[in-house]
Motif scaffolding. Structure first.
Motif, short mmCIF file in Angstrom:
data_model
loop_
_atom_site.label_atom_id
_atom_site.label_comp_id
_atom_site.label_asym_id
_atom_site.label_seq_id
_atom_site.Cartn_x
_atom_site.Cartn_y
_atom_site.Cartn_z
N LYS A 1 -0.09 -8.60 6.08
CA LYS A 1 1.16 -7.94 5.69
C LYS A 1 1.24 -7.76 4.17
N ILE A 2 0.82 -8.78 3.42
CA ILE A 2 0.82 -8.70 1.96
C ILE A 2 -0.16 -7.63 1.48
N LYS A 3 -1.36 -7.60 2.08
CA LYS A 3 -2.35 -6.59 1.70
C LYS A 3 -1.87 -5.18 2.03
N GLU B 1 0.50 -4.19 -0.71
CA GLU B 1 -0.24 -3.86 -1.94
C GLU B 1 -0.84 -2.46 -1.86
N LYS B 2 -1.51 -2.16 -0.74
CA LYS B 2 -2.15 -0.85 -0.58
C LYS B 2 -1.13 0.27 -0.55
N PHE B 3 -0.03 0.07 0.17
CA PHE B 3 1.00 1.10 0.24
C PHE B 3 1.67 1.32 -1.11
N ALA B 4 1.87 0.23 -1.87
CA ALA B 4 2.50 0.36 -3.19
C ALA B 4 1.62 1.14 -4.16
N LYS B 5 0.31 1.03 -4.03
CA LYS B 5 -0.62 1.74 -4.91
C LYS B 5 -0.78 3.21 -4.52
N SER B 6 -0.40 3.56 -3.32
CA SER B 6 -0.53 4.94 -2.86
C SER B 6 0.46 5.84 -3.59
N LYS B 7 0.04 7.04 -3.89
CA LYS B 7 0.92 8.00 -4.56
C LYS B 7 1.68 8.87 -3.57
N SER B 8 1.51 8.58 -2.27
CA SER B 8 2.11 9.41 -1.23
C SER B 8 3.49 8.95 -0.78
N GLY B 9 4.02 7.88 -1.36
CA GLY B 9 5.32 7.37 -0.95
C GLY B 9 5.28 6.55 0.32
N ILE B 10 4.08 6.13 0.71
CA ILE B 10 3.94 5.37 1.95
C ILE B 10 4.76 4.08 1.90
N PHE B 11 4.80 3.44 0.75
CA PHE B 11 5.50 2.16 0.61
C PHE B 11 6.96 2.27 1.04
N LEU B 12 7.59 3.40 0.71
CA LEU B 12 9.00 3.58 1.04
C LEU B 12 9.22 4.14 2.44
N ASP B 13 8.26 4.90 2.96
CA ASP B 13 8.47 5.64 4.19
C ASP B 13 7.88 5.00 5.45
N VAL B 14 6.95 4.06 5.29
CA VAL B 14 6.27 3.47 6.44
C VAL B 14 6.53 1.97 6.49
N ASN B 15 6.89 1.48 7.66
CA ASN B 15 7.11 0.05 7.87
C ASN B 15 5.97 -0.50 8.71
N SER B 16 5.65 -1.76 8.49
CA SER B 16 4.58 -2.38 9.27
C SER B 16 5.03 -3.73 9.80
N THR B 17 4.54 -4.04 11.00
CA THR B 17 4.74 -5.34 11.62
C THR B 17 3.37 -5.82 12.05
N VAL B 18 3.06 -7.10 11.81
CA VAL B 18 1.74 -7.64 12.13
C VAL B 18 1.88 -8.84 13.05
N LYS B 19 1.16 -8.81 14.18
CA LYS B 19 1.09 -9.94 15.11
C LYS B 19 -0.34 -10.05 15.62
N ARG C 1 1.38 -17.72 18.75
CA ARG C 1 0.36 -17.74 17.70
C ARG C 1 0.18 -19.15 17.19
N THR C 2 -1.04 -19.43 16.73
CA THR C 2 -1.27 -20.69 16.04
C THR C 2 -0.80 -20.54 14.60
N VAL C 3 -0.73 -21.65 13.87
CA VAL C 3 -0.34 -21.60 12.46
C VAL C 3 -1.34 -20.75 11.68
N GLY C 4 -2.61 -20.92 11.97
CA GLY C 4 -3.65 -20.13 11.29
C GLY C 4 -3.49 -18.64 11.54
N GLU C 5 -3.16 -18.27 12.78
CA GLU C 5 -2.96 -16.86 13.10
C GLU C 5 -1.74 -16.30 12.38
N ALA C 6 -0.69 -17.11 12.29
CA ALA C 6 0.52 -16.68 11.57
C ALA C 6 0.22 -16.47 10.09
N ILE C 7 -0.57 -17.36 9.50
CA ILE C 7 -0.95 -17.22 8.09
C ILE C 7 -1.80 -15.98 7.89
N ASP C 8 -2.74 -15.74 8.81
CA ASP C 8 -3.57 -14.53 8.74
C ASP C 8 -2.69 -13.27 8.79
#
Length: 153
Positions: free
Chosen positions: A33-35, A38-56, A21-28
């Protein structure tokens, strides 16, 4: 930059491997990942605790265990709302959350996979994310070429 992308799903899990990846792609990817957090934390379904994400390179691998198909679908919908997401690889399972014995067993498997990757294949484990859910190993990372992709698979 010429990019090769290899995606495969096997009974042992899923592997996604891309060229560097380029530096720009890594920053993207970090922004995505941050977004997601944020979305998972706002969910009332417990997604933040139960689902993991990896971004490449804008590709998002989702793993974890949720109680219902509706929660699984919600996680995917939330990901697609994020600018820059190019693909979602959904490996979320439906069922009861793990007890400590299952979690420990999965952690042990992940540790063994990391060790084997480093010692036997000579690959830099820092370029890969390893996760084990119910005995299935998921790997997402960046490889230099097809030969390295085959080794990690």
């Amino acid at each position: 930059m010429n990019q090769q992308i290899l995606t495969t799903t096997t009974s042992a899990g899923a592997v996604v491997a891309e060229s560097e990846r380029t530096v720009g792609e890594a920053i993207d990817d970090v922004a995505i990942k941050i977004k997601i957090a944020e979305k998972f934390a706002k969910s009332k379904s417990g997604i933040f605790l139960d689902v993991n994400s990896t971004v490449k390179l804008g590709k998002v691998l989702l793993t974890g265990i949720v109680e219902t198909q509706e929660i699984r679908i919600e996680a995917i919908k939330l990901i697609w709302e994020i600018d820059g997401v190019k693909e979602v690889i959904n490996e979320i399972e439906i069922g009861n959350t793990q007890d400590i014995k299952d979690y420990t067993k999965d952690l042990w498997i992940t540790t063994r996979v990391r060790t084997k990757t480093l010692s036997e294949l000579g690959l830099d484990v820092l370029t890969y994310n390893f996760e084990t859910i119910n005995g299935k190993v998921y790997v997402m990372g960046i490889t230099k070429d097809n030969e390295e992709s085959e080794k990690i698979i």
